[in-house]
Design a protein around this motif. Structure first.
Motif, mmCIF file in Angstrom:
data_model
loop_
_atom_site.group_PDB
_atom_site.id
_atom_site.type_symbol
_atom_site.label_atom_id
_atom_site.label_comp_id
_atom_site.label_asym_id
_atom_site.label_seq_id
_atom_site.Cartn_x
_atom_site.Cartn_y
_atom_site.Cartn_z
ATOM 1 N N ARG A 43 -42.378 -74.043 -33.368
ATOM 2 C CA ARG A 43 -43.698 -73.414 -33.416
ATOM 3 C C ARG A 43 -44.238 -73.178 -32.008
ATOM 4 O O ARG A 43 -44.824 -72.140 -31.726
ATOM 5 C CB ARG A 43 -44.670 -74.269 -34.223
ATOM 6 N N ALA A 44 -44.044 -74.139 -31.113
ATOM 7 C CA ALA A 44 -44.549 -74.015 -29.744
ATOM 8 C C ALA A 44 -43.873 -72.860 -29.002
ATOM 9 O O ALA A 44 -44.533 -72.101 -28.289
ATOM 10 C CB ALA A 44 -44.344 -75.324 -28.980
ATOM 11 N N VAL A 45 -42.573 -72.707 -29.179
ATOM 12 C CA VAL A 45 -41.853 -71.617 -28.512
ATOM 13 C C VAL A 45 -42.334 -70.270 -29.038
ATOM 14 O O VAL A 45 -42.483 -69.316 -28.288
ATOM 15 C CB VAL A 45 -40.325 -71.779 -28.691
ATOM 16 N N GLY A 46 -42.581 -70.178 -30.335
ATOM 17 C CA GLY A 46 -43.103 -68.938 -30.902
ATOM 18 C C GLY A 46 -44.507 -68.624 -30.411
ATOM 19 O O GLY A 46 -44.894 -67.464 -30.277
ATOM 20 N N TYR A 83 -38.579 -67.176 -17.013
ATOM 21 C CA TYR A 83 -38.506 -66.842 -15.591
ATOM 22 C C TYR A 83 -39.877 -66.450 -15.079
ATOM 23 O O TYR A 83 -40.701 -67.293 -14.799
ATOM 24 C CB TYR A 83 -37.457 -65.755 -15.319
ATOM 25 N N ASP A 84 -40.163 -65.151 -14.984
ATOM 26 C CA ASP A 84 -41.389 -64.719 -14.328
ATOM 27 C C ASP A 84 -42.410 -64.109 -15.285
ATOM 28 O O ASP A 84 -43.299 -63.392 -14.869
ATOM 29 C CB ASP A 84 -41.054 -63.723 -13.221
ATOM 30 N N HIS A 85 -42.286 -64.367 -16.571
ATOM 31 C CA HIS A 85 -43.278 -63.815 -17.490
ATOM 32 C C HIS A 85 -43.515 -64.760 -18.666
ATOM 33 O O HIS A 85 -42.723 -65.656 -18.916
ATOM 34 C CB HIS A 85 -42.849 -62.431 -17.991
ATOM 35 N N LEU A 86 -44.638 -64.526 -19.326
ATOM 36 C CA LEU A 86 -44.971 -65.275 -20.530
ATOM 37 C C LEU A 86 -44.381 -64.582 -21.739
ATOM 38 O O LEU A 86 -44.217 -63.368 -21.743
ATOM 39 C CB LEU A 86 -46.492 -65.347 -20.708
ATOM 40 N N GLY A 87 -44.100 -65.348 -22.771
ATOM 41 C CA GLY A 87 -43.612 -64.786 -24.017
ATOM 42 C C GLY A 87 -44.300 -65.469 -25.182
ATOM 43 O O GLY A 87 -45.059 -66.415 -25.014
ATOM 44 N N GLY A 88 -44.065 -64.963 -26.364
ATOM 45 C CA GLY A 88 -44.646 -65.548 -27.565
ATOM 46 C C GLY A 88 -45.945 -64.881 -27.957
ATOM 47 O O GLY A 88 -46.435 -63.958 -27.307
ATOM 48 N N SER A 89 -46.521 -65.351 -29.048
ATOM 49 C CA SER A 89 -47.737 -64.731 -29.577
ATOM 50 C C SER A 89 -48.916 -64.886 -28.628
ATOM 51 O O SER A 89 -49.801 -64.038 -28.600
ATOM 52 C CB SER A 89 -48.062 -65.287 -30.964
#
Length: 158
Positions: free
Chosen positions: A113-116, A122-128
């Motif tokens: 859930r945390a990864v989603g 690396y140099d950017h954010l991902g996920g919701s």
């Protein structure tokens, strides 16, 4: 000399695809997306495999140029070879078919859930969380999309 005697060098896409086609190696690459160097034991835990299994897959990833390694005392630490590998690993996930994966522990469920929700690649954010931040910044006029994402003048000067 005939045309049959001429050799040309070209990328071996099949070998690259084979490296990432294995679920364990794909899980290892995903575990390394944040750019940090990790021990083989850490990678094994994150990928959900035995350390001996992780070691053999890490050896293939290093030999294939997708990951690199360095010695830290008696430990071998591995990391993705460069940010482009992170992008190459992450991009197919947007198009890949979804499958149900059994979650065997509360810790694994929380991590999933945390990864989603939010992750660093690396140099950017991902996920919701990154999607929500982008949408909010665009709606407030802080992010422009005219020639790719860029902070607007008002965002830069506060």
């Amino acid at each position: 000399m005939t045309n049959l005697d001429v050799h040309a060098e070209e990328p071996d896409r099949a070998s690259l695809g084979a490296l990432l086609a294995d679920r364990t190696r794909a899980a290892i690459c995903l575990a390394l997306l944040d750019g940090r160097a990790r021990t083989a034991s850490e990678v094994a835990r994150l990928a959900g495999v035995a350390p001996s299994t992780a070691t053999s897959h890490l050896d293939r990833l290093v030999a294939g140029g997708l990951s690199a390694q360095e010695r830290r005392g008696r430990h071998r630490c591995v990391f993705l070879a460069d940010p482009g590998i992170a992008e190459m690993t992450e991009a197919p996930a947007a198009r890949a078919p979804r499958r149900l994966v059994p979650v065997r522990s509360l810790t694994a469920a929380r991590r999933h859930r945390a990864v989603g929700f939010a992750r660093v690649c690396y140099d950017h954010l991902g996920g919701s969380l990154a999607v929500a931040m982008t949408e909010t910044m665009t709606a407030r006029g802080l992010l422009s999309w005219e020639s790719g994402p860029a902070l607007t003048t008002s965002a830069r000067h506060g």
